[in-house]
Scaffold this active site. Structure first.
Site, PDB file in Angstrom:
ATOM      1  N   ASN A 227       0.815  -1.226   0.000  1.00 36.70           N
ATOM      2  CA  ASN A 227       0.000   0.000   0.000  1.00 36.70           C
ATOM      3  C   ASN A 227       0.845   1.271   0.000  1.00 36.70           C
ATOM      4  O   ASN A 227       0.445   2.284  -0.576  1.00 36.70           O
ATOM      5  CB  ASN A 227      -0.985  -0.006   1.164  1.00 36.70           C
TER       6      ASN A 227
ATOM      7  N   GLY B 168       2.275  -5.395   7.541  1.00 35.07           N
ATOM      8  CA  GLY B 168       1.313  -6.179   6.779  1.00 35.07           C
ATOM      9  C   GLY B 168       0.159  -6.629   7.648  1.00 35.07           C
ATOM     10  O   GLY B 168      -0.141  -6.025   8.689  1.00 35.07           O
ATOM     11  N   SER B 169      -0.476  -7.708   7.252  1.00 37.34           N
ATOM     12  CA  SER B 169      -1.670  -8.192   7.942  1.00 37.34           C
ATOM     13  C   SER B 169      -1.311  -8.889   9.243  1.00 37.34           C
ATOM     14  O   SER B 169      -0.168  -9.323   9.458  1.00 37.34           O
ATOM     15  CB  SER B 169      -2.434  -9.163   7.045  1.00 37.34           C
TER      16      SER B 169
ATOM     17  N   GLY C 266       1.822 -11.330   9.942  1.00 34.78           N
ATOM     18  CA  GLY C 266       2.700 -10.966  11.046  1.00 34.78           C
ATOM     19  C   GLY C 266       2.875 -12.087  12.041  1.00 34.78           C
ATOM     20  O   GLY C 266       3.971 -12.294  12.586  1.00 34.78           O
TER      21      GLY C 266
ATOM     22  N   GLU D 228       4.252  -3.868  12.400  1.00 37.10           N
ATOM     23  CA  GLU D 228       3.186  -2.872  12.207  1.00 37.10           C
ATOM     24  C   GLU D 228       2.106  -3.574  11.411  1.00 37.10           C
ATOM     25  O   GLU D 228       2.268  -3.866  10.232  1.00 37.10           O
ATOM     26  CB  GLU D 228       3.740  -1.654  11.469  1.00 37.10           C
TER      27      GLU D 228
ATOM     28  N   CYS E 273      -3.068   1.194   6.807  1.00 35.09           N
ATOM     29  CA  CYS E 273      -3.217   0.538   8.112  1.00 35.09           C
ATOM     30  C   CYS E 273      -3.828   1.489   9.137  1.00 35.09           C
ATOM     31  O   CYS E 273      -4.614   1.071   9.982  1.00 35.09           O
ATOM     32  CB  CYS E 273      -1.855   0.052   8.602  1.00 35.09           C
TER      33      CYS E 273
END
Length: 496
Positions: free
Chosen positions: A168, A244-245, A249, A266, A300
């Site tokens: 992103n 990421g997700s 993670g 994160e 995010c």
């Protein structure tokens, strides 16, 4: 030198940006992958391939880690801090010199509007500039342990770091991790998302041009399974920074545990934007629009939950709908207000959330459908969507959608708004709009979030530490605290 608008027009007509790198960047040079494979990068605004890049594997990862280890031990760790700073400062200047090309590549890869990509490139330059100035300010402490002892601490670079970069914000996230790692004296193996590989490769080459020794920054491209997983599990990695997700993670944490590798994560967010009745309404409207519709909501820290005081609820949501419906939609290179989402998979995910909400009888007050570029009929687009008056247990309130979808909750007062804000498994950021500064700071103290915005969403910059709590992850990036993430503290106590 061509402007980004000129390059964008050429890329739009030609369907690509000529001269993009197509190999991994290892040991100071582009090279083909060990297996000689490639894969296509897709332009989200057209839903079509526009360039190929190397599809790496564990052998490429191992080559990059070995290169980074050699460079750490022989060239970078012991370089004078001031000289490291000069290299990073030259890199910042070269990013600015190449800003147009970087922005167009970012736009083609990610889909975001050109103006947003230009802002991301400027932010990347600023990150290298900021950490360039911090290189020779990284100093330890002395300890008062008595007149016959000397006690002090050293901040040592942790070693070889892995940077796993999301799709992103490719160049932004790469810069905010690579710049402090290099400033601390660490070396880097970066793995950009397979959807958005090019600006990380271009950044590595810019660092070479700035004088970075060979092997200090390496980039291996490919899929998460074939590159990200072996990188996370590699015994030669001393630290992992992952964005990421939550699910990905968790996999990174499990892999890191085998070698007790340090991790900064994160992860996701479901961030609240609280709008109270005493706010500056125009400022709040602008802030809420940007919080959810920038980058098509694929952030995010997007303000995806609007918590609005009941006295303001109806007129505020009505105005938001009018503004959302007026947003221009199109290919990012035409610089619309709203670009595409990044992939067919992400478009299907967003649609699934709204289809299920519609089946539950949710009030979708605007949007709620896929669309295409009005000029070409192509691309992965979702209309800006607002869903009103959802309960705290609703899926749209609980789960991260990662798209241009705003879910509205109604609060009776400031205390109720705080309770709604904290009722989440995520705790990345939170925002509040109010004319009462004391109330705003009470909210900031009591809300569970890694960062709080008051009367401007996305306030701050590289100087402000960023990261989350709970399922939003742990550790901090940006600011001087982000620099310390790449250091290990050594304490020394001596009898004199």
């Amino acid at each position: 030198m061509n402007s980004s608008r000129e390059l964008a027009a050429r890329a739009l007509s030609g369907g690509t940006l000529p001269g993009l790198p197509n190999g991994h960047f290892i040991d100071g040079a582009f090279r083909a992958g060990a297996a000689g494979r490639s894969m296509a990068s897709l332009d989200p605004g057209r839903a079509e391939p526009f360039a190929d890049f190397a599809r790496g594997d564990a052998d490429d990862v191992d080559a990059a880690v070995q290169s980074a280890r050699r460079a750490f031990e022989t060239a970078w760790r012991d370089m004078a801090a001031a000289e490291r700073g000069r290299i990073l400062m030259r890199a910042a200047g070269l990013i600015r010199q190449n800003a147009a090309r970087l922005a167009v590549a970012e736009c083609l890869d990610s889909g975001k509007p050109l103006a947003e990509a230009e802002g991301d490139v400027g932010g990347a330059a600023r990150a290298f500039e900021y950490y360039a100035g911090a290189c020779d300010k990284l100093q330890g402490d002395s300890f008062p342990i008595g007149p016959t002892y000397l006690g002090y601490s050293l901040h040592e670079p942790v070693g070889v770091t892995a940077q796993i970069i999301p799709w992103n914000y490719p160049i932004s996230t790469a810069a905010r991790g690579i710049a402090p790692a290099l400033a601390a004296g660490c070396t880097v193996v970066a793995k950009p998302a397979e959807q958005t590989p090019f600006t990380a490769l271009m950044l590595a080459d810019i660092l070479r041009q700035a004088g970075l020794p060979d092997g200090v920054c390496n980039v291996v491209t490919g899929t998460g399974i074939e590159v990200g997983a072996p990188l996370s599990a590699h015994p030669g990695i001393d630290h992992i920074t992952f964005t990421g997700s939550v699910a990905s993670g968790q996999k990174v944490m499990r892999a890191a545990a085998d070698h007790v590798t340090r991790v900064v994560l994160e992860l996701g967010g479901k961030s609240p934007v609280v709008v109270l009745g005493d706010c500056d309404v125009e400022r709040a409207l602008d802030g809420v629009m940007g919080a959810i519709f920038e980058n098509a909501g694929q952030i995010c820290s997007a303000g995806s939950r609007l918590i609005v005081e009941r006295s303001l609820h109806a007129p505020f949501v009505e105005t938001l709908c009018r503004r959302a419906e007026a947003l221009s939609i199109g290919h990012g290179l035409r610089n619309p207000a709203l670009g595409p989402v990044n992939s067919a998979e992400q478009l299907a995910r967003i649609s699934g959330f709204i289809d299920r909400a519609r089946d539950r009888g949710a009030e979708i007050v605007t949007g709620g459908a896929t669309t295409t570029d009005p000029e070409t009929g192509k691309g992965w687009f979702y209309r800006p969507t607002i869903v009103d008056n959802r309960e705290p247990d609703d899926e749209l309130v609980r789960e991260e959608i990662f798209g241009p979808v705003l879910t509205v909750q109604v609060a009776e007062d400031a205390d109720h708004a705080l309770a709604l804000a904290n009722d989440s498994q995520y705790a990345l950021v939170a925002g509040i709009y109010t004319g009462d500064f004391s109330r705003a700071h009470r909210f900031a103290h009591r809300v569970d979030a890694g960062q709080v915005f008051i009367n401007e969403y996305f306030a701050g910059g590289i100087e402000v530490p960023f990261g989350g709590n709970r399922k939003s992850g742990f550790g901090r990036e940006k600011g001087l605290e982000g620099l310390l993430s790449y250091c290990r503290t050594k304490s020394v106590a001596a009898r004199i």
